[in-house]
Design an enzyme around this catalytic site. Structure first.
Site, PDB file in Angstrom:
ATOM      1  N   CYS A  45     -14.946   3.675  -3.270  1.00 49.58           N
ATOM      2  CA  CYS A  45     -16.344   3.785  -2.812  1.00 49.58           C
ATOM      3  C   CYS A  45     -16.479   4.859  -1.732  1.00 49.58           C
ATOM      4  O   CYS A  45     -17.476   5.602  -1.707  1.00 49.58           O
ATOM      5  CB  CYS A  45     -16.830   2.449  -2.248  1.00 49.58           C
ATOM      6  SG  CYS A  45     -16.841   1.107  -3.448  1.00 49.58           S
TER       7      CYS A  45
HETATM    8  C1  BEZ Z   1     -12.738   0.624  -4.133  1.00 50.60           C
HETATM    9  O1  BEZ Z   1     -13.817   1.161  -3.886  1.00 50.60           O
HETATM   10  O2  BEZ Z   1     -11.686   1.192  -3.969  1.00 50.60           O
HETATM   11  C2  BEZ Z   1     -12.729  -0.781  -4.655  1.00 50.60           C
HETATM   12  C3  BEZ Z   1     -13.782  -1.633  -4.393  1.00 50.60           C
HETATM   13  C4  BEZ Z   1     -13.722  -2.920  -4.849  1.00 50.60           C
HETATM   14  C5  BEZ Z   1     -12.640  -3.352  -5.583  1.00 50.60           C
HETATM   15  C6  BEZ Z   1     -11.595  -2.473  -5.856  1.00 50.60           C
HETATM   16  C7  BEZ Z   1     -11.643  -1.177  -5.386  1.00 50.60           C
END
Ligand code: BEZ
Length: 211
Positions: free
Chosen positions: A45
């Site tokens: 994210c």
């Molecule tokens: C991420 O943005 O890396 C992420 C967010 C939620 C679950 C797994 C990865």
């Protein structure tokens, strides 16, 4: 709630990093991209929000307003923005919705319980100036989205909105396009006086209008 192509997207009120908004009013006469991310302070994210901030001038150039959403609170959005700036070189320069009570996530079906009970999936909703849904995408938490592809498809949507054309596989701005089957050869002569190439009666290729 399932939102299908051509539906008027649900309106809502939201608290955002740029103040409270009412979605339809905030969109005004612009196109819009509403996208959710699963959780603040997560790696994928963080890269996505940096990319959207980097590409903001490209969205502006296309008259598209961009808005992000997660179920995290506003103060967490503000704190995380510092990390995004530090690690990605771009701080969010577009509003982020704090959907703590999950009202908007519910309206837009952004929580898929068999993926996660608590986090939103990576949804993208592209909305036209008529507030109707033009395209939606759903990615899992593990796969970051390609925002160059979002821009590419906006180019296609905007072209199709103003000309009787569709875009072929892997098309990008400036490539030849296809005359839609609903346009007869007779009508096409008026719309495309420079002519086109007929590969099959249903496959007519023409230079991109306006290029
Ligand atoms: C991420 O943005 O890396 C992420 C967010 C939620 C679950 C797994 C990865």
């Amino acid at each position: 709630m399932t939102i299908r192509l051509g539906d008027v997207v649900p309106d809502f009120e939201a608290q955002t990093t740029e103040g409270p908004i009412r979605f339809h009013e905030w969109l005004g006469n612009s196109w819009g991209v509403l996208f959710s991310h699963p959780k603040n302070f997560t790696p994928v994210c963080t890269t996505e929000l940096g990319q959207v901030a980097r590409l903001k001038p490209e969205f502006d150039r296309r008259n598209v307003k961009v808005i992000g959403l997660s179920v995290d609170p506003l103060d967490a959005h503000a704190k995380w923005a510092e990390d995004i700036a530090e690690t990605q070189g771009y701080a969010p320069n577009f509003p982020l919705i704090a959907d703590q009570d999950r009202t908007i996530s519910g309206l837009y079906d952004m929580i898929h319980p068999n993926a996660s009970d608590t986090m939103t999936v990576r949804s993208v909703f592209i909305v036209g100036p008529d507030k109707k849904l033009k395209l939606s995408l759903t990615y899992p938490a593990s796969a970051g989205r390609n925002f160059d592809e979002i821009l590419r498809v906006i180019d296609s949507l905007q072209l199709s909105a103003t000309h009787s054309v569709a875009t072929p596989a892997n098309w990008k701005d400036g490539d030849d396009v296809i005359i839609v089957p609903s346009v007869s050869d007779e009508a096409a002569k008026e719309k495309f006086p420079e002519g086109w190439k007929t590969l099959k009666p249903y496959l007519r290729v023409v230079a991109q209008p306006g290029k």
